[in-house]
Design an enzyme around this catalytic site. Structure first.
Site, PDB file in Angstrom:
ATOM      1  N   ASP A 176     -45.781 -29.886 -32.704  1.00 26.40           N
ATOM      2  CA  ASP A 176     -45.663 -30.401 -31.740  1.00 26.40           C
ATOM      3  C   ASP A 176     -44.435 -30.760 -32.426  1.00 26.40           C
ATOM      4  O   ASP A 176     -43.802 -32.089 -31.233  1.00 26.40           O
ATOM      5  CB  ASP A 176     -46.599 -31.815 -32.218  1.00 26.40           C
ATOM      6  CG  ASP A 176     -47.575 -31.392 -31.229  1.00 26.40           C
ATOM      7  OD1 ASP A 176     -47.958 -29.775 -30.180  1.00 26.40           O
ATOM      8  OD2 ASP A 176     -48.698 -31.918 -31.262  1.00 26.40           O
ATOM      9  N   HIS A 308     -53.580 -22.921 -26.616  1.00 25.47           N
ATOM     10  CA  HIS A 308     -53.813 -22.596 -27.952  1.00 25.47           C
ATOM     11  C   HIS A 308     -53.012 -21.230 -28.175  1.00 25.47           C
ATOM     12  O   HIS A 308     -53.405 -21.106 -29.410  1.00 25.47           O
ATOM     13  CB  HIS A 308     -55.481 -22.263 -28.355  1.00 25.47           C
ATOM     14  CG  HIS A 308     -56.437 -24.014 -28.534  1.00 25.47           C
ATOM     15  ND1 HIS A 308     -56.209 -24.638 -27.554  1.00 25.47           N
ATOM     16  CD2 HIS A 308     -56.047 -24.244 -29.900  1.00 25.47           C
ATOM     17  CE1 HIS A 308     -56.651 -25.618 -28.072  1.00 25.47           C
ATOM     18  NE2 HIS A 308     -56.382 -25.752 -29.778  1.00 25.47           N
ATOM     19  N   GLN A 310     -50.352 -20.542 -28.185  1.00 25.50           N
ATOM     20  CA  GLN A 310     -48.803 -22.226 -28.993  1.00 25.50           C
ATOM     21  C   GLN A 310     -49.172 -22.123 -30.625  1.00 25.50           C
ATOM     22  O   GLN A 310     -48.520 -22.083 -31.233  1.00 25.50           O
ATOM     23  CB  GLN A 310     -48.286 -22.563 -28.445  1.00 25.50           C
ATOM     24  CG  GLN A 310     -47.588 -22.859 -27.196  1.00 25.50           C
ATOM     25  CD  GLN A 310     -48.128 -23.956 -26.173  1.00 25.50           C
ATOM     26  OE1 GLN A 310     -47.254 -25.163 -26.321  1.00 25.50           O
ATOM     27  NE2 GLN A 310     -49.003 -24.422 -25.194  1.00 25.50           N
ATOM     28  N   THR A 539     -22.936 -13.704 -34.379  1.00 27.61           N
ATOM     29  CA  THR A 539     -22.195 -12.500 -35.170  1.00 27.61           C
ATOM     30  C   THR A 539     -24.032 -12.616 -36.121  1.00 27.61           C
ATOM     31  O   THR A 539     -24.813 -13.642 -36.790  1.00 27.61           O
ATOM     32  CB  THR A 539     -21.660 -12.415 -35.852  1.00 27.61           C
ATOM     33  OG1 THR A 539     -21.536 -11.074 -36.523  1.00 27.61           O
ATOM     34  CG2 THR A 539     -21.199 -13.434 -36.985  1.00 27.61           C
ATOM     35  N   GLN A 674     -31.135  -4.233 -35.311  1.00 26.74           N
ATOM     36  CA  GLN A 674     -31.143  -6.002 -35.688  1.00 26.74           C
ATOM     37  C   GLN A 674     -29.926  -6.689 -34.581  1.00 26.74           C
ATOM     38  O   GLN A 674     -29.790  -7.893 -34.856  1.00 26.74           O
ATOM     39  CB  GLN A 674     -30.982  -5.684 -36.688  1.00 26.74           C
ATOM     40  CG  GLN A 674     -31.306  -5.113 -38.133  1.00 26.74           C
ATOM     41  CD  GLN A 674     -31.075  -5.236 -39.152  1.00 26.74           C
ATOM     42  OE1 GLN A 674     -30.618  -5.530 -40.127  1.00 26.74           O
ATOM     43  NE2 GLN A 674     -30.251  -3.564 -39.231  1.00 26.74           N
TER      44      GLN A 674
END
Length: 779
Positions: A176, A308, A310, A539, A674
């Site tokens: 939280d 749940h 999360q 970047t 990436q």
């Protein structure tokens, strides 16, 4: 803030190294308590390994306080190998339980006996404020509990003398982010990842059917998850406990939803924290909102309660690094504690790990709840801290579209462009800049394809609705090029004149930095460039001088971490295998170093820390030793430009030859994955916040210049942080100072290398007031 800092064992001007700190003869117990959170395992792993590294014994206390009360097999000594492969697992491997027994005096007495029998007088507690308050009470009662145990004959007087003081260090594990004194708690970033994954998925189905979705996210007393996920996905409305909507909000919300639909937006998203309330402290539920939307607007509305989900899933790169840093810092705090040291929590302030008195943080956290109960909502927001307040202000800035008649009219034209390689989060930054610019009354122009598009005149006005739904898109929707402006300077000046551009906002990487320097240099020739110019660093390489973090680096880090997790899994199946993985980053070792820490790698080769054949040999020997243990796999990261001659192929061949008969090798070049992918919640939020800040800076400069009535304005351009640190070597594109280099010793320690580690930064116990007094305008 010097007067806020209490000298704590060491004055900061003495250099202090880990080699001089010894844990010999000390026993540390580590437990996770309360609700689980992703990243708790990374914290446990760091405590165990750092504890063993300094010579202490470390014990797992299974099932939280319940295990401490029950004793027996619940308290087991940990070994180096016993925490292997924990880093990438969500939840907590050592178990957590809500414990009624520990709340009783008898329960705590039994717990004290179990600890004394094993000689444990140092506790590392990972949990929420309830768990930490319990730990502090235990510490206060400790000497009384030992006296009782001596009287009942369960322990000797001598044992009570030896174990007379209990030291406690807390780490906050809570999805939280409801704990005062730390910018982020362990698990929050991962929970945001889960929420955003769900929102992204829901958006595609809502788009198809023109639906309205009401999402409930966790946060009984704290709206952080709801607020940040609303910012990160551009939700239409958010309801949180700290900021109940004003009376008449129902009508306002329905107006906003129908306006958005009229604006060709095919879906609406409303995010509700489970603890959302109205002005009279009555709960606002998802069902209530659904009925409201259906009744007032007749929109097809669905409710999704995330629940749940999360708490689950693998921890994000941010949470692994946060937890690993905190775990190491917690062990240092325990080693330095004296009997009079108050219990402390290790927390994060900016990118620094700091120690704060545990009870001060708990009291402040409780004050927030009190303020909310007493309907002092503005105080509650302020007490939550600067990070929460900034998010709320940015959300307010972006959420309400004013009608044209309400807008201040500035008659300024501001152009936005992307320069350099694409980075996830650029689009969130463009969206934020455009909307804040429009709110400030400017006319916003979008330039396609960087400086190249600029000189060709690919410039058009961009409106509020044009950037809808941009936050979740990866790459660069405006298009981006690496071209620098110097060659086309006359044409760019001409375009600035044609479109009457009064300010420039450049979002990009090192090319954006160099490009703005070129434009600045051309000011003497071209008056058109004497306008406010600001750069927002974006970047994956994170190599912009003057900024600690750039947009896109977090998404790239998560891509590296996810891939390394998969690779480790394949290697643990085949056994005795070492992977050499090449990461991006130009000459900057940020991705390789921080990626190695998050993935639990054995080594990371970077340009900033020169290495030779002897280092490679010692790494091979280290891996050969590792193959004799139960962890029969290795992971080595290499920055793409770390050495001209020790290439990925060379290192792969060297390891293959030297490891013959002990391990075999594979190599993997991660490449452009990436740079791609949907931006992480951090990058969406970060991009949104710093672009909004940059736009406000531009407005401020334009107003100053307008007021003074100067013909042209000669301001230095700003790189989000005003002070500019010029580059050491332009060829290698690395800033002079890089904060993350301090993380390298941690990576080595957690991979079992003996190393020197300067711990002079830690060791001062600070006060929470210091966080309050900080300039709220800081991001």
């Amino acid at each position: 803030h010097a007067h806020d800092v209490v000298p704590f064992l060491i004055m900061p001007d003495n250099k202090k190294f880990i080699e001089n700190l010894s844990g010999t003869g000390k026993c540390i117990g580590v437990l996770t308590s309360g609700g689980d959170a992703q990243g708790m395992n990374a914290a446990v792993r760091a405590v165990v390994r750092m504890g063993i590294y300094v010579g202490a014994k470390v014990y797992f206390i299974h099932e939280g306080y319940q295990g401490m009360v029950d004793g027996g097999d619940n308290i087991k000594e940990a070994s180096w190998e016993s925490v292997s492969s924990m880093l990438q697992v969500g939840g907590t491997v050592i178990g957590s339980a809500r414990c009624k027994d520990f709340r009783t005096h008898e329960g705590r007495l039994r717990a004290a006996l179990n600890l004394v029998q094993r000689g444990i007088t140092n506790l590392c507690v990972i949990g929420g404020d309830g768990s930490l308050t319990g730990a502090n009470l235990f510490r206060e009662e400790w000497s009384g509990l030992l006296d009782e145990l001596v009287q009942s004959g369960e322990i000797s007087e001598e044992a009570s003398q030896i174990h007379s003081a209990l030291h406690i260090v807390g780490m906050v594990g809570s999805i939280d982010n409801d704990f005062c004194g730390t910018d982020m708690t362990i698990g929050t970033d991962s929970a945001l990842h889960r929420i955003i994954e769900v929102v992204d998925a829901i958006m595609t189905t809502a788009q198809s059917h023109q639906r309205t979705f009401v999402l409930e996210v966790m946060g009984r007393h704290c709206g952080y998850l709801a607020l940040v996920s609303a910012l990160a996905c551009g939700a239409d409305w958010v309801l949180i406990p700290e900021m109940p909507p004003k009376d008449g909000w129902e009508e306002q919300m329905c107006n906003k939803l129908s306006e958005n639909r009229a604006d060709k937006k095919r879906l609406n998203i409303i995010i509700v924290a489970e603890g959302a309330i109205d002005q009279s402290n009555k709960p606002i539920t998802t069902e209530l909102i659904k009925d409201l939307v259906v009744r007032c607007l007749g929109f097809d509305t669905r409710v999704t309660i995330l629940g749940h989900v999360q708490r689950g899933g693998t921890p994000s790169a941010f949470d692994r690094i946060l937890a690993s840093r905190m775990g190491v810092e917690a062990v240092l705090a325990l080693l330095e504690a004296s009997p009079g040291t108050p219990a402390c929590v290790v927390s994060l302030c900016g990118n620094q790990a700091v120690r704060l008195p545990l009870m001060e943080c708990v009291q402040m956290t409780q004050e927030v709840q009190k303020a909310m109960d007493e309907k002092r909502f503005e105080d509650a927001v302020r007490l939550r801290g600067r990070s929460f307040e900034n998010n709320l202000n940015t959300y307010k800035l972006l959420s309400h579209r004013k009608i044209d008649s309400e807008l201040p009219h500035s008659s300024f034209n501001v152009a936005v462009l992307n320069v350099g390689a694409p980075a996830a989060g650029m689009n969130a930054a463009v969206r934020s800049a455009v909307r804040v610019g429009i709110t400030e009354g400017h006319t916003m122009f979008a330039v396609s394809d960087g400086f190249e598009g600029f000189c060709k005149g690919q410039i058009k006005e961009i409106k509020w609705g044009d950037v809808g739904g941009w936050t979740g898109q990866g790459g660069s929707l405006l298009g981006t090029k690496r071209t620098l402006p110097a060659k086309h300077i006359d044409k760019i000046a001409e375009q600035m004149r044609i479109h009457n551009i009064n300010a420039l906002l450049v979002i990009g990487g090192f090319e954006a930095y160099l490009g703005l320097m070129e434009l600045q240099a051309a000011r003497s020739k071209h008056a058109e460039f004497c306008v406010p110019m600001v750069m927002v660093p974006a970047t994956v390489s994170n190599n912009i001088p003057g900024s600690d973090l750039s947009i896109g680096a977090d998404t790239a880090l998560n891509a590296i971490t996810d891939t390394c997790d998969r690779i480790k899994q394949s290697a643990s199946g085949t056994k005795r295998r070492v992977f050499i993985i090449e990461t991006m980053g130009g000459y900057c070792g940020y991705l390789a170093t921080v990626g190695a820490l998050a993935a639990g790698a054995d080594a990371a080769y970077i340009y900033e820390e020169p290495f030779d054949i002897r280092d490679l040999q010692s790494n091979v020997e280290h891996l050969t030793e590792k193959m004799k243990t139960s962890i029969q796999r290795g992971l080595v990261l290499r920055n793409e430009n770390c050495s001209e001659n020790y290439t990925t192929d060379f290192i792969y061949q060297l390891y293959s030859e030297e490891g013959k008969g002990v391990f075999d090798c594979r190599k993997n070049v991660l490449g452009h994955m990436q740079q791609g992918g949907a931006p992480s919640p951090f990058d969406r939020n970060f991009g949104t916040k710093i672009a909004a800040k940059a736009m406000q800076w531009i407005s401020k400069k334009l107003k100053e210049f307008y007021r003074t009535g100067k013909e042209k304005l000669d301001v230095v351009w700003d790189c989000v942080k005003s002070e500019l640190i010029f580059v050491r070597q332009k060829t290698h594109r690395i800033p002079k100072e890089q904060w993350w280099l301090r993380l390298r010793p941690l990576m080595k320690i957690l991979a079992k290398y003996k190393t020197s580690y300067d711990v002079s930064d830690s060791g001062q116990l600070e006060h929470i007031v210091r966080l309050r007094a900080k300039d709220i305008s800081a991001i």
